[in-house]
Structures are given as structure tokens and as C-alpha cells.
Design a protein around this motif. Structure first.
Motif: not given
Length: 255
Positions: A50, A52, A75-76, A78-79, A96, A115-116, A119, A122-123
Motif C-alpha cells: 500500500h 504511495l 495505490t496511486d 486508485v487515488l 482489482s 492495496a488497490a 485504497e 479507504l475512500l
């Protein structure tokens, strides 16, 4: 519950945007909806966890209206998907994978595929991570291709709470009576990594991290055992790492 026929689906991975697994996942996702987006790393990011990217700028390379490659981690991807590319039209669900290889036991702490999904969770976007286990030199996607859509359809009808992602692993070969879905716990197997020490052309040592050397857990419901038996493991993973029993003990120790 998500209505997949009207859903906006975001797909990412850690094997890279041109990996066969993500292409298969996109094709299967289109059996549910025409509104499928693929935003994934431009290069393989296996084992990125995970992570970033903070120390350099990130670039998004648009391939077409719904395909974007990011020069960063899962992670980048998806963010940037949720806060930039799809900011005005966010996805209803993130899928994912499909990862080339299993994400079992302690793998979830290293996996960019997980991790994808993490993220996205988390959102506040529901997320499912998919992996196709294999043990030889060649990977066979047959089991994932055969069962993935049914697994997704059942999961979204059931739903799951915020702060939880779903980790799905497909076995290399189905059980004799066919692979069945088994709700599994996260197994434990890590005894030690095989680390090979070698010398470079200048005689300087370097190290190559190899396969995990371990025994399978005894618990028949552990994801590692489920896959070994030729079944599909489905594990709900909570992002709250708090160990509440120890929390209670420490609260009493530090009144």
C-alpha cells in the motif's frame, strides 16, 4: 447492494495495464456493465504493497476515454482515479486484478492487488481483489474465467460494511467435484524467505528474495488450505488492525 447492470466499474491491478489478468477481468466485467474503466500502473508493481508515491510527480497517460496508465503504484492509480480522472463520475465498485499468482496468508501485506482494493475501501468505494493461484511456470486462467462473474454477483447482493474489502483467490485446479466458494480466514505460513546470495561481476554480494519456505496452516478454513483443496477462497479483510483484546488489557495497564 450494487446494481451491476447500471454500475460504473473501475478496474486496476499491480501487474500493469497490459497484463493478461487485467484484460480478462475487464472482459468479464463487461458482462455486467458497459461502463467499465481501466486505470492501472504503466509497469508491473508486484509487491508494492500500500505504497504511495510522494517524492516525485505522477503522470497519467490517457490511452482512450476509459483506459489510463499511471506511472505509479496501485495505490496511486486508485487515488488518482477517484480524485482526478473520475472525480465527477466516481465508480460504484472497484475490482482489482486478476493477479498473476495467489494473494494468500501474509501476501496481503505485500500485495499491490490488495492495496488497490484497500485504497478504494479507504475512500468508501466497495472493492474486491482477485488472484489466480499457480505453482508451475505457466498460469492457467480457466478457473478464474469460469467462476469470477458468479462470485461477484453473489458478493454484491450480500454486500459488506465500510472499512472491509473482499479478497478472492482462485485455485490452480478445481476440486474433483468442482470448485466451490469457501469463506476463508487469512492463513499464516511465513517461517522464512529463501534468500539467495550471489556475486555481481565486480565480486560484490547481492541478494535475491525467493520463495517462502513454510508449512501450510492446520486450520481447514485458512485461505491457503482452501486453495490447496481446489476451492475458491473468499476472505473479508478489515482495515481496522486494532487487536481489541490487547487494547482492553493495555487500557487497564495504563489507567
Amino acid at each position: 447492494m450494487i446494481d451491476l447492470t447500471n454500475a460504473r466499474i473501475l478496474i486496476s491491478n499491480d501487474d500493469g495495464i497490459d497484463a493478461p489478468g487485467i484484460k480478462l477481468l475487464e472482459r468479464l466485467a463487461r458482462e455486467f456493465s458497459d461502463d467499465v474503466w481501466v486505470i492501472a500502473p504503466s509497469m508491473e508493481q508486484s509487491g508494492a504493497g500500500h505504497s504511495l508515491t510522494l517524492r516525485r510527480p505522477l503522470r497519467i497517460h490517457k490511452r482512450d476515454e476509459r483506459h489510463y496508465a499511471v506511472d505509479g503504484t496501485p495505490t496511486d492509480c486508485v487515488l488518482l482515479s477517484l480524485q482526478q480522472v473520475m472525480r465527477e463520475t466516481p465508480p460504484d465498485i472497484v475490482l482489482s486484478g486478476i493477479n498473476r499468482g495467489g494473494n494468500l496468508g501474509e501476501d496481503v501485506t505485500y500485495s499491490g492487488t490488495i492495496a488497490a482494493a484497500m485504497e478504494a475501501t479507504l475512500l468508501d468505494v466497495p472493492a474486491i481483489a482477485f488472484s489466480q493461484y499457480f505453482s508451475g511456470e505457466m498460469i492457467d486462467w480457466t478457473v478464474a474465467e469460469k467462476h469470477l462473474t458468479d462470485v461477484v454477483a453473489t458478493l454484491v447482493k450480500t454486500s459488506w460494511p465500510k472499512g472491509v474489502l473482499i479478497n478472492v483467490n482462485f485455485p490452480e485446479q478445481e476440486a474433483r467435484c468442482g470448485a466451490r466458494v469457501q469463506i476463508a480466514t487469512q492463513g499464516q505460513r511465513k517461517i522464512g524467505d529463501h534468500i539467495a546470495e550471489r556475486l555481481d561481476p565486480r565480486g560484490e554480494p547481492y541478494y535475491w528474495v525467493g520463495e517462502i519456505l513454510s508449512e501450510l496452516p492446520e486450520d481447514p478454513n485458512a485461505d491457503l488450505r482452501v486453495i490447496e483443496q481446489g476451492n475458491i477462497s473468499v476472505t473479508p479483510i478489515s482495515l481496522d488492525f486494532t487487536h481489541y483484546e490487547t487494547y482492553d488489557k493495555l487500557t487497564k495497564a495504563f489507567p
